[in-house]
Design a protein around this motif. Structure first.
Motif, PDB file in Angstrom:
ATOM      1  N   GLN A  29      24.369 -19.021 -29.489  1.00  0.00           N
ATOM      2  CA  GLN A  29      23.151 -18.246 -29.756  1.00  0.00           C
ATOM      3  C   GLN A  29      23.432 -17.094 -30.720  1.00  0.00           C
ATOM      4  OE1 GLN A  29      19.970 -19.151 -28.883  1.00  0.00           O
ATOM      5  NE2 GLN A  29      19.537 -17.582 -30.396  1.00  0.00           N
ATOM      6  N   LYS A  30      24.586 -16.465 -30.585  1.00  0.00           N
ATOM      7  CA  LYS A  30      24.961 -15.379 -31.509  1.00  0.00           C
ATOM      8  C   LYS A  30      25.102 -15.923 -32.933  1.00  0.00           C
ATOM      9  CE  LYS A  30      27.227 -12.287 -28.258  1.00  0.00           C
ATOM     10  NZ  LYS A  30      28.483 -11.668 -27.831  1.00  0.00           N
ATOM     11  N   ILE A  80      23.581 -18.584 -34.155  1.00  0.00           N
ATOM     12  CA  ILE A  80      22.227 -18.900 -34.625  1.00  0.00           C
ATOM     13  C   ILE A  80      21.532 -17.630 -35.098  1.00  0.00           C
ATOM     14  CG2 ILE A  80      19.920 -19.670 -33.906  1.00  0.00           C
ATOM     15  CD1 ILE A  80      21.359 -21.711 -32.058  1.00  0.00           C
ATOM     16  N   ASP A  81      21.640 -16.565 -34.300  1.00  0.00           N
ATOM     17  CA  ASP A  81      21.003 -15.297 -34.664  1.00  0.00           C
ATOM     18  C   ASP A  81      21.562 -14.744 -35.969  1.00  0.00           C
ATOM     19  OD1 ASP A  81      19.507 -15.497 -32.340  1.00  0.00           O
ATOM     20  OD2 ASP A  81      20.763 -14.086 -31.199  1.00  0.00           O
ATOM     21  N   ARG A  82      22.873 -14.815 -36.140  1.00  0.00           N
ATOM     22  CA  ARG A  82      23.492 -14.310 -37.378  1.00  0.00           C
ATOM     23  C   ARG A  82      23.094 -15.177 -38.571  1.00  0.00           C
ATOM     24  NH1 ARG A  82      28.291 -11.052 -36.967  1.00  0.00           N
ATOM     25  NH2 ARG A  82      27.938 -10.740 -39.190  1.00  0.00           N
ATOM     26  N   ASP A 124      19.482 -14.357 -39.536  1.00  0.00           N
ATOM     27  CA  ASP A 124      19.188 -12.962 -39.878  1.00  0.00           C
ATOM     28  C   ASP A 124      18.980 -12.847 -41.387  1.00  0.00           C
ATOM     29  OD1 ASP A 124      19.106 -10.249 -40.362  1.00  0.00           O
ATOM     30  OD2 ASP A 124      20.922  -9.781 -39.218  1.00  0.00           O
ATOM     31  N   GLU A 171      21.591 -10.970 -43.327  1.00  0.00           N
ATOM     32  CA  GLU A 171      22.971 -11.461 -43.249  1.00  0.00           C
ATOM     33  C   GLU A 171      23.407 -12.039 -44.591  1.00  0.00           C
ATOM     34  OE1 GLU A 171      26.447 -11.864 -42.512  1.00  0.00           O
ATOM     35  OE2 GLU A 171      25.397 -11.407 -40.617  1.00  0.00           O
ATOM     36  N   SER A 214      15.160 -20.944 -43.119  1.00  0.00           N
ATOM     37  CA  SER A 214      15.812 -21.266 -41.840  1.00  0.00           C
ATOM     38  C   SER A 214      16.113 -22.762 -41.778  1.00  0.00           C
ATOM     39  CB  SER A 214      14.909 -20.877 -40.668  1.00  0.00           C
ATOM     40  OG  SER A 214      14.697 -19.496 -40.642  1.00  0.00           O
TER      41      SER A 214
END
Length: 174
Positions: free
Chosen positions: A6-7, A9-11, A14, A17, A50
């Protein structure tokens, strides 16, 4: 493990990023079945950036062949017409040896960038060609002949496609 995924995916998603590709690649290497499903949902989502990053992650996963179907689906979706080229560009990360007909369709019906990139793949990738592949390609070619976008493109496509189809037919004439 899920927390780490999940981290990533979030990065990856972003917008601020700068290393989103790095996180997409890392995510792809770690992808499990649930991650694959989430990434394919992103591919089919409404945010093309995305979707592009999800395609990148899938290309690095063990699910790359399975993901191609979803990617071609979004390439042919009219809502993505203005971003077709980006999605065709990401195909360079995948094994396209079994995707001749899909790439041929992109070449015929895609926007300029998508069509140009598809032509490069058609020229450079070694495909698995069967008589069925040729029949499917001829079906799309006949559809294109009866529904050209403009007469100028029809003449150009004829010069490229007819020798290609003839060469493929000759492979099976024995």
């Amino acid at each position: 493990m899920q927390e780490e995924i999940q981290k990533l995916i979030d990065r990856m998603l972003d917008p601020k990023e700068e290393d989103a590709y790095y996180f997409a690649d890392k995510l792809g290497a770690m992808a499990d079945e649930a991650t694959k499903d989430h990434l394919i949902a992103l591919v089919k989502g409404d945010h093309w950036e995305s979707a592009f990053l999800a395609c990148r992650a899938l290309s690095k996963s063990t699910f790359a062949a399975e993901a191609l179907e979803a990617i071609f689906e979004i390439i042919f979706d009219r809502k993505n017409k203005s971003h077709q080229g980006e999605f065709v560009q990401i195909l360079e990360e995948f094994d396209l040896s079994n995707s001749f007909v899909d790439l041929f369709r992109v070449f015929l019906f895609g926007n300029f960038k998508a069509s140009t990139l598809a032509k490069v793949y058609l020229d450079e990738v070694e495909f698995e060609i069967t008589p069925r592949t040729i029949r499917k390609a001829e079906k799309h070619w006949n559809h294109y002949l009866h529904n050209p976008e403009d007469e100028g493109s029809l003449a150009l496509k004829k010069v490229e496609v007819e020798p290609m189809l003839q060469e493929m037919r000759e492979l099976f004439e024995d």
